[in-house]
Structure formats: C-alpha cells, structure tokens
Enzyme design. Sequence first.
Site, short mmCIF file in Angstrom:
data_model
loop_
_atom_site.label_atom_id
_atom_site.label_comp_id
_atom_site.label_asym_id
_atom_site.label_seq_id
_atom_site.Cartn_x
_atom_site.Cartn_y
_atom_site.Cartn_z
CE1 TYR A 89 24.78 6.57 -2.99
CE2 TYR A 89 26.30 6.58 -1.14
CZ TYR A 89 26.03 6.29 -2.46
OH TYR A 89 26.98 5.72 -3.25
CB THR A 117 25.02 18.49 -21.07
OG1 THR A 117 25.03 19.24 -22.28
CG2 THR A 117 25.74 17.19 -21.28
CE LYS A 144 27.88 20.17 -24.52
NZ LYS A 144 27.42 18.97 -23.78
NE ARG A 194 31.62 19.95 -16.32
CZ ARG A 194 31.77 20.03 -17.64
NH1 ARG A 194 31.67 18.97 -18.39
NH2 ARG A 194 32.05 21.18 -18.21
N1 DSN Z 1 32.24 17.34 -25.22
C1 DSN Z 1 31.07 18.01 -25.72
C2 DSN Z 1 31.41 19.04 -26.72
O1 DSN Z 1 32.41 19.71 -26.57
O2 DSN Z 1 30.67 19.23 -27.66
C3 DSN Z 1 30.05 17.06 -26.22
O3 DSN Z 1 29.76 16.15 -25.25
#
Ligand code: DSN
Length: 421
Positions: free
Chosen positions: A61, A233, A236, A242
């Site tokens: 924590y 994020t 990607k 994540r």
């Molecule tokens: N869920 C994501 C996407 O597939 O573009 C966006 O947050």
Amino acid sequence: MSDTPFYGPDFDLLSKQDPDIAEILLSELHRQQSDLQLIASENFTSRAVLAALGSTLSNKYAEGYAGKRYYGGCEEVDKAEILAIDRAKSLFGAEHANVQPHSGASANIAVYAAFTKPGDTVLAMSLPHGGHLTHGSKVNFSGKWFNVVSYGVRQSDELIDYDELRDLAIANKPKMICSGATAYPSLIDFEKVRAICDEVGAIMWVDAAHFIGLVAGKAIPSPVPYADVVSFTTHKVLRGPRGGMILSKAAHAAAIDKAVFPGMQGGPIMSAVAGKAVALKECAQPSYQKYALDVISNCQELAKGLENEGMRAVSGGTQTHLALIDIRSTNVNGKVADQRCGLAGIVLNKNAIPFDPESPAVTSGIRVGSAATTTQGLGKAEMHVIASFIARAIATEAEGELSQIKKEVHALTSRFPIYAA
Ligand code: DSN
C-alpha cells in the site's frame, strides 16, 4: 507443465494449488499465440513488464506520493515510482508526470476533476465519430455530470472539421477542449487545437491513449508541447502494463496530483507503476522507434489489402496504428463480420463508421490495428495475407470454410511465436 516454459516454476506451483485458474492462464496464452490479435488497443507486453506485474510490489500500500506516503515501508516502491516519473518526463519531454492512474478512464476522471466542476462545458469528439465513452457519452460519468458538446468529422473526407470545432468553441465557451479518439485513423493537428483553445480560453486536453506509443517512438508528432494536459493508457501501442498516466505542464502539477490522489484513487497499484517504468525504458530504445514506424507501415498495408478486397478504408487509409474499415460493400454488417472473423481465429472488433446507418450494436464497420502483430514480427507481406483471411471470413457463414481459415491463421502465427521458450 512441459508446454509452459514461459510461465516457469511459479506456474507449476499455481497449477498444483489452483488448477482451474492455471488452466485459464494457459488457454489464454495459447489463444494469444495462435489467433491473430488485431484489436487496435491491444499488444503483447514484454516478459520484463509481466515480471514487474507479477512481483511482490503488488502487496504494498502506498497512498500518497514518493516521500509523502500515508504508510510506512514505502522506500522501495518510492524508487520505482520516481523512476517511472523521470522516464516519462524524459521520454515525452513533459514538465510533470503522474503515473498512478489505474486505467485510461481513471486518468480521464482525474483530468475532469483537476480542471472542471460538474455542470461545466467541455468540447470533445463524439463517440459515433470515433471518440470515447469518457468524452461525454450519456451513459458515462462524463455525459451525466458535464455539459459535453460534441464535434465530429466532415462527411466529405471523414477528417476532423477544425472550422466546426472553432465555431462550437466560440459558441459554447468550453472550460476544456478534448482531442483524441479510439477510432480516428488520421493525425490530429495539435497546433490548430491549441490556437482554438487560446482563442476561447479553454484548457487543452489531449486523450492520447491510442497513439501515445507512436509518439513515444517518435513516429508521429507529439501533443505534449501544445497541451495543458495529456492523458493515456499504457497498454496499447506503448506496450506497457494495463494502466493509465497523465502528463502536464508544471503549472498544473499540483491540481493533477490532487485529482488522482486523494481525489479519485486510494493506493496506487505499485506493481503496475513498476511495469510502467520498465515499459518506458523499453520505449526509449532505438528498436522501439523502429517498431513504431513498422506499426504504421503495417497498418497502412493492411488497409490497402482490405481495399484490394473491395472494402473501404475510412478517410482513405491510415496514418496510425489503426484502420477503420467500411464493409458495406460486403453486404455483411460489423457484428456478423466480427463473429465470423472470431470463428476464423481473427480477433478484431465491429466499429461504427462516421454517419453509420446501423446501430452501435450492429455497425457498418470493423476496426483493425497492427500493434500486436507488429510486436509478433509480422510484416507487410503478412498484412496482405491477413487482409485476404478477413475478406474470406466475412464472405462466408460456412463452418467448414471458417475452420479452414482458422487452420491457415494458425499456420501463419506459428511462424511468429510470441512468449516462446
Ligand atoms: N477500449 C479502448 C479501445 O478499444 O479503443 C478504448 O478505451
């Protein structure tokens, strides 16, 4: 388990202790290895990132920020968070970084909290034209708590209409203007957006979740010099764990940090913070810059391949990692295409195209991305093979043909193993 060299001794332990979950992990690994992963928001993160995620940092924590925690024993996690922050600032040339958001949506909630009050007006891209739930959808907090005015793309060329954006900004005087989308294949003109924000006195917010990895790889222009705040994020094209992250000008640092904690989150997920640090170090390597360029050229090739198969790439192609494909020429809707491709081992998603006559649950399009397949090592030639697989899958409801395509998909992916021994 002899066929799981990737998981190692801890997986053997899990297999004994909880075979049900172990089996799921194994099946998911095999699914990712054998099917074609074309979801534009997914990628294969490195083993180093996975190691950080599966570490004992998960036990800790650490509410607060490095040196100012509400718990003892934070000496080691402090070091991880400071490294993540320093690497983010250096990679993106940012004045401030907050690496604690649990997700992109969490990061966006913090942006609203830092710069607006419920009821304020915000200008953002409409979801049916490629925006995001957190950009004002009526079923999301953003649309419920804020007066979100939406802009879209021009029907003629399916590109953002900056004149419309400026007119809407002047008419509605938004507190904040958001650029960024989940299904916009073209580049955004951040200089133009900055000029509009300056003209109306709005905060410039860029939700860069989809394309920040391309920025990290220096393959496309960065929003960081222009924007007050950039949220994204980390999983990607960026290929990290994540999670979410926020960059901002130094003047907004205190507001952003307060909005994330204690405004919106409690303890950060320190294993994810360490994973973000690992990914940011990877992104600073020349090999990642090559990867980012390859992601774009692969996606351009995939879009061309699909056009050769008679489908239409929205806005005439792509300058990024994703392409939005109008499949009306096939007389199959997005929902059915998604299902058929799934049965053929091709994982993609149905997606609304601008001015879509179909409902969001059906759609006239599919969205494809090249981040994962490029990590896997597939190149331009394979993109044309994938396009032909997609065209064949969309064109048939015959189970035999879909299984045959799946066999060919697996033959292709077996030549490009991920997470191999
Ligand atoms: N869920 C994501 C996407 O597939 O573009 C966006 O947050």
